[in-house]
Design a protein around this motif. Structure first.
Motif, PDB file in Angstrom:
ATOM      1  N   ILE A 112      34.861  85.968  70.840  1.00 37.49           N
ATOM      2  CA  ILE A 112      35.732  85.522  71.942  1.00 37.49           C
ATOM      3  C   ILE A 112      36.291  86.748  72.678  1.00 37.49           C
ATOM      4  CG2 ILE A 112      37.884  84.311  72.528  1.00 37.49           C
ATOM      5  CD1 ILE A 112      36.089  82.203  71.561  1.00 37.49           C
ATOM      6  N   GLY A 113      36.490  87.842  71.933  1.00 42.10           N
ATOM      7  CA  GLY A 113      37.037  89.065  72.531  1.00 42.10           C
ATOM      8  C   GLY A 113      36.130  89.686  73.582  1.00 42.10           C
ATOM      9  N   MET A 114      34.874  89.249  73.619  1.00 38.81           N
ATOM     10  CA  MET A 114      33.973  89.756  74.664  1.00 38.81           C
ATOM     11  C   MET A 114      34.343  89.189  76.038  1.00 38.81           C
ATOM     12  SD  MET A 114      30.466  89.203  72.542  1.00 38.81           S
ATOM     13  CE  MET A 114      29.309  89.807  73.767  1.00 38.81           C
TER      14      MET A 114
ATOM     15  N   ALA B 249      28.680  99.069  76.872  1.00 32.79           N
ATOM     16  CA  ALA B 249      28.435  99.465  75.477  1.00 32.79           C
ATOM     17  C   ALA B 249      29.502  98.854  74.572  1.00 32.79           C
ATOM     18  CB  ALA B 249      28.442 100.985  75.356  1.00 32.79           C
ATOM     19  N   LYS B 250      30.745  98.847  75.045  1.00 26.87           N
ATOM     20  CA  LYS B 250      31.840  98.328  74.219  1.00 26.87           C
ATOM     21  C   LYS B 250      31.671  96.821  73.972  1.00 26.87           C
ATOM     22  CE  LYS B 250      36.912  98.166  73.968  1.00 26.87           C
ATOM     23  NZ  LYS B 250      37.153  96.807  73.552  1.00 26.87           N
ATOM     24  N   VAL B 251      31.373  96.104  75.051  1.00 23.42           N
ATOM     25  CA  VAL B 251      31.243  94.645  74.904  1.00 23.42           C
ATOM     26  C   VAL B 251      30.050  94.314  73.995  1.00 23.42           C
ATOM     27  CG1 VAL B 251      30.848  92.490  76.173  1.00 23.42           C
ATOM     28  CG2 VAL B 251      32.442  94.177  77.082  1.00 23.42           C
TER      29      VAL B 251
ATOM     30  N   SER C 282      41.692  85.699  67.099  1.00 23.37           N
ATOM     31  CA  SER C 282      42.917  86.476  67.356  1.00 23.37           C
ATOM     32  C   SER C 282      43.644  86.016  68.614  1.00 23.37           C
ATOM     33  CB  SER C 282      42.578  87.962  67.468  1.00 23.37           C
ATOM     34  OG  SER C 282      43.771  88.679  67.650  1.00 23.37           O
ATOM     35  N   SER C 283      44.958  85.879  68.455  1.00 22.53           N
ATOM     36  CA  SER C 283      45.851  85.462  69.544  1.00 22.53           C
ATOM     37  C   SER C 283      45.674  86.316  70.804  1.00 22.53           C
ATOM     38  CB  SER C 283      47.305  85.585  69.062  1.00 22.53           C
ATOM     39  OG  SER C 283      47.523  86.860  68.454  1.00 22.53           O
ATOM     40  N   ILE C 284      45.362  87.596  70.624  1.00 25.54           N
ATOM     41  CA  ILE C 284      45.363  88.539  71.758  1.00 25.54           C
ATOM     42  C   ILE C 284      44.374  88.135  72.849  1.00 25.54           C
ATOM     43  CG2 ILE C 284      43.649  90.119  70.720  1.00 25.54           C
ATOM     44  CD1 ILE C 284      46.702  91.310  72.663  1.00 25.54           C
ATOM     45  N   PHE C 285      43.296  87.439  72.461  1.00 23.92           N
ATOM     46  CA  PHE C 285      42.256  87.158  73.451  1.00 23.92           C
ATOM     47  C   PHE C 285      42.556  85.932  74.300  1.00 23.92           C
ATOM     48  CE2 PHE C 285      40.210  89.632  70.032  1.00 23.92           C
ATOM     49  CZ  PHE C 285      40.160  90.810  70.752  1.00 23.92           C
ATOM     50  N   ASN C 286      43.768  85.412  74.159  1.00 21.35           N
ATOM     51  CA  ASN C 286      44.202  84.294  75.001  1.00 21.35           C
ATOM     52  C   ASN C 286      45.081  84.756  76.154  1.00 21.35           C
ATOM     53  OD1 ASN C 286      42.949  82.100  73.582  1.00 21.35           O
ATOM     54  ND2 ASN C 286      44.255  82.738  71.881  1.00 21.35           N
TER      55      ASN C 286
HETATM   56  N1  BYC Z   1      45.943  85.530  65.803  1.00 19.37           N
HETATM   57  O1  BYC Z   1      49.315  84.603  56.337  1.00 19.37           O
HETATM   58  P1  BYC Z   1      48.905  85.353  57.544  1.00 19.37           P
HETATM   59  C1  BYC Z   1      39.440  92.919  67.306  1.00 19.37           C
HETATM   60  C2  BYC Z   1      47.156  83.209  61.405  1.00 19.37           C
HETATM   61  S1  BYC Z   1      39.286  91.470  66.513  1.00 19.37           S
HETATM   62  C3  BYC Z   1      45.613  84.291  65.381  1.00 19.37           C
HETATM   63  O2  BYC Z   1      49.561  86.660  57.790  1.00 19.37           O
HETATM   64  P2  BYC Z   1      46.359  86.643  56.997  1.00 19.37           P
HETATM   65  C4  BYC Z   1      38.785  93.185  68.582  1.00 19.37           C
HETATM   66  C5  BYC Z   1      46.411  83.354  60.087  1.00 19.37           C
HETATM   67  O3  BYC Z   1      45.003  83.197  60.257  1.00 19.37           O
HETATM   68  C6  BYC Z   1      40.938  91.179  65.918  1.00 19.37           C
HETATM   69  N2  BYC Z   1      45.979  83.800  64.168  1.00 19.37           N
HETATM   70  O4  BYC Z   1      47.298  85.489  57.553  1.00 19.37           O
HETATM   71  C7  BYC Z   1      37.752  92.391  69.022  1.00 19.37           C
HETATM   72  C8  BYC Z   1      47.053  82.212  59.293  1.00 19.37           C
HETATM   73  O5  BYC Z   1      46.551  80.962  59.749  1.00 19.37           O
HETATM   74  P3  BYC Z   1      45.468  80.090  58.870  1.00 19.37           P
HETATM   75  C9  BYC Z   1      40.942  90.291  64.749  1.00 19.37           C
HETATM   76  C10 BYC Z   1      46.668  84.630  63.374  1.00 19.37           C
HETATM   77  O6  BYC Z   1      44.963  86.187  57.160  1.00 19.37           O
HETATM   78  C11 BYC Z   1      37.196  92.606  70.289  1.00 19.37           C
HETATM   79  C12 BYC Z   1      48.488  82.265  59.763  1.00 19.37           C
HETATM   80  O7  BYC Z   1      48.482  82.866  61.047  1.00 19.37           O
HETATM   81  N3  BYC Z   1      41.121  91.066  63.535  1.00 19.37           N
HETATM   82  O8  BYC Z   1      40.215  93.629  66.797  1.00 19.37           O
HETATM   83  O9  BYC Z   1      46.782  87.073  55.625  1.00 19.37           O
HETATM   84  C13 BYC Z   1      37.725  93.614  71.106  1.00 19.37           C
HETATM   85  C14 BYC Z   1      49.402  83.027  58.809  1.00 19.37           C
HETATM   86  O10 BYC Z   1      49.105  84.435  58.840  1.00 19.37           O
HETATM   87  C15 BYC Z   1      47.015  85.934  63.751  1.00 19.37           C
HETATM   88  C16 BYC Z   1      40.932  90.503  62.347  1.00 19.37           C
HETATM   89  O11 BYC Z   1      40.627  89.343  62.241  1.00 19.37           O
HETATM   90  C17 BYC Z   1      46.627  86.375  65.023  1.00 19.37           C
HETATM   91  N4  BYC Z   1      46.935  87.596  65.494  1.00 19.37           N
HETATM   92  O12 BYC Z   1      46.647  87.880  57.967  1.00 19.37           O
HETATM   93  C18 BYC Z   1      38.736  94.416  70.636  1.00 19.37           C
HETATM   94  C19 BYC Z   1      41.117  91.421  61.161  1.00 19.37           C
HETATM   95  N5  BYC Z   1      47.708  86.508  62.745  1.00 19.37           N
HETATM   96  O13 BYC Z   1      44.215  80.944  58.775  1.00 19.37           O
HETATM   97  C20 BYC Z   1      39.289  94.201  69.370  1.00 19.37           C
HETATM   98  C21 BYC Z   1      40.981  90.709  59.859  1.00 19.37           C
HETATM   99  C22 BYC Z   1      47.801  85.588  61.767  1.00 19.37           C
HETATM  100  O14 BYC Z   1      46.091  79.871  57.522  1.00 19.37           O
HETATM  101  N6  BYC Z   1      42.067  89.781  59.624  1.00 19.37           N
HETATM  102  N7  BYC Z   1      47.190  84.459  62.145  1.00 19.37           N
HETATM  103  O15 BYC Z   1      45.253  78.850  59.677  1.00 19.37           O
HETATM  104  C23 BYC Z   1      43.238  90.146  59.068  1.00 19.37           C
HETATM  105  O16 BYC Z   1      43.484  91.310  58.771  1.00 19.37           O
HETATM  106  C24 BYC Z   1      44.220  89.056  58.760  1.00 19.37           C
HETATM  107  O17 BYC Z   1      43.545  87.828  58.784  1.00 19.37           O
HETATM  108  C25 BYC Z   1      45.442  89.017  59.724  1.00 19.37           C
HETATM  109  C26 BYC Z   1      46.316  87.821  59.335  1.00 19.37           C
HETATM  110  C27 BYC Z   1      46.263  90.293  59.558  1.00 19.37           C
HETATM  111  C28 BYC Z   1      45.008  88.865  61.174  1.00 19.37           C
END
Ligand code: BYC
Length: 331
Positions: A65-67, A88-90, A126-130
């Protein structure tokens, strides 16, 4: 239930299935505590497997979705060089999505199921892409802040206890580092340009600062998964710890650009060595992850259309694979 048997080494017999016993859980935790990597065919608690599928698939969806917000600017990049970098990034984001879907597939879930969960709204991204990308400076702000936050969150994931995820993250992080640098360099160019360009950079920082801080997830008190994920060494730092690290490295970068972080209460505490900041608007975060952010509907509609438009490619690939298999069976 998908539970596997356990041999004496605790590494498991992938063929055997049964209920989880306290002894199995103890041996598993001992392996985690000893910093052993858990591999796809090893025995693991069902909840560990499900947590990883949730996190890795949500991560993959975020990359895909981030694309969209950046893809919007491919045809409007101001120079050939900027267009080549953005392209390249996308493309890298697409690659990250694919490695991550593959890492999740090692846990016994299919790509179709994961994509189905995204499209039905069951799985998050990720919330950021909204948030919309309104100007060219937003491309710089995304690279600098969004990829900067991603690196802060993802470097510790290279040490995640699950082997396939940790190995996928090594390459992802190298690429994210290039993404962050190109974003910062874009911001620097704007800030050294005309007053109008600098104002555009400031406006992008104003709009992306708070959403970037929200990428780290809810504060520790409201993070439902953190305690267990840290005990399993899936997560190595809490959401608030990573957010604080990000703020501490990013504020001086904003100062170097000559930009102002949009937070009246931001102050450096010499004793703690950290920046103190205003409260985050958690209502906004929860609204966005509930599907009510500025662009959620648009992002999902575009993803659904891409899935429908790509149906013929998947059908053709399946038919080709079947023909190939039939030919080699006949030979
Ligand atoms: N947005 O217990 P928590 C990128 C949800 S890609 C949406 O702290 P957790 C990039 C969470 O899922 C960036 N939802 O959860 C790409 C949970 O709900 P569910 C993505 C969020 O998993 C393109 C609830 O809130 N990175 O960087 O222990 C271009 C409670 O949260 C968010 C990753 O996915 C959020 N921001 O910790 C450029 C990294 N935050 O599932 C850049 C891997 C929380 O129970 N993921 N929620 O329904 C992680 O490290 C962890 O999953 C998180 C959340 C730190 C994001």
């Amino acid at each position: 239930m998908y539970t596997q048997g356990l041999d004496q080494s605790g590494k498991g017999d992938p063929g055997a299935r049964g209920e989880e016993t306290a002894a199995q859980l103890d041996v598993f935790q001992a392996r985690i505590d000893a910093e052993e990597k858990i591999e796809a065919k090893d025995w693991m608690p069902e909840a560990y497997r499900r947590t990883l599928i949730r996190q890795i698939s949500q991560h993959a969806h975020s990359e895909i979705i981030g694309m969209q917000p950046e893809g919007n600017w491919l045809t409007r990049a101001p120079t050939l060089k900027r267009k080549a970098i953005l392209l390249a990034k996308v493309q890298d984001e697409a690659g990250h999505g694919l490695y991550l879907y593959s890492a999740a597939e090692t846990l016994g879930v299919s790509r179709d199921e994961m994509v189905g969960d995204l499209l039905s709204g069951k799985a998050k991204y990720s919330s950021i892409f909204n948030y919309p990308t309104l100007t060219w400076a937003d491309i710089g702000a995304i690279g600098w802040l969004v990829d900067g936050a991603a690196i802060m969150n993802q470097i510790p994931l290279c040490r995640c206890s699950y082997g396939p995820y940790s190995r996928a993250m090594v390459r992802v992080c190298k690429e994210e580092s290039f993404h962050q640098r190109q974003g910062y360099e874009l911001m620097l160019t704007l800030c050294r340009g005309t007053a109008e360009q600098k104002a555009m950079a400031q406006d992008a920082l104003n709009r992306f600062w708070w959403p970037a801080l929200m990428m780290f997830g809810p504060n520790d008190a409201s993070s439902s998964h953190s305690a267990q994920s840290m005990a399993w060494k899936i997560k190595r730092f809490s959401n608030d710890e990573l957010r604080q690290k990000f703020i501490d490295v990013t504020v001086p970068q904003a100062e170097f650009l000559g930009l102002t972080v949009p937070d009246d209460k931001l102050t450096f505490n010499k004793e703690s060595g950290h920046y103190e900041h205003s409260d985050i608007d958690w209502q906004e975060f929860f609204d966005v992850i509930a599907g009510n952010g500025p662009c959620n509907k648009q992002r999902m509609a575009k993803r659904r259309k891409a899935q429908d438009d790509g149906a013929w490619v998947r059908e053709a690939a399946r038919a080709h694979a079947e023909k190939k298999a039939a030919r080699s069976a006949a030979a």
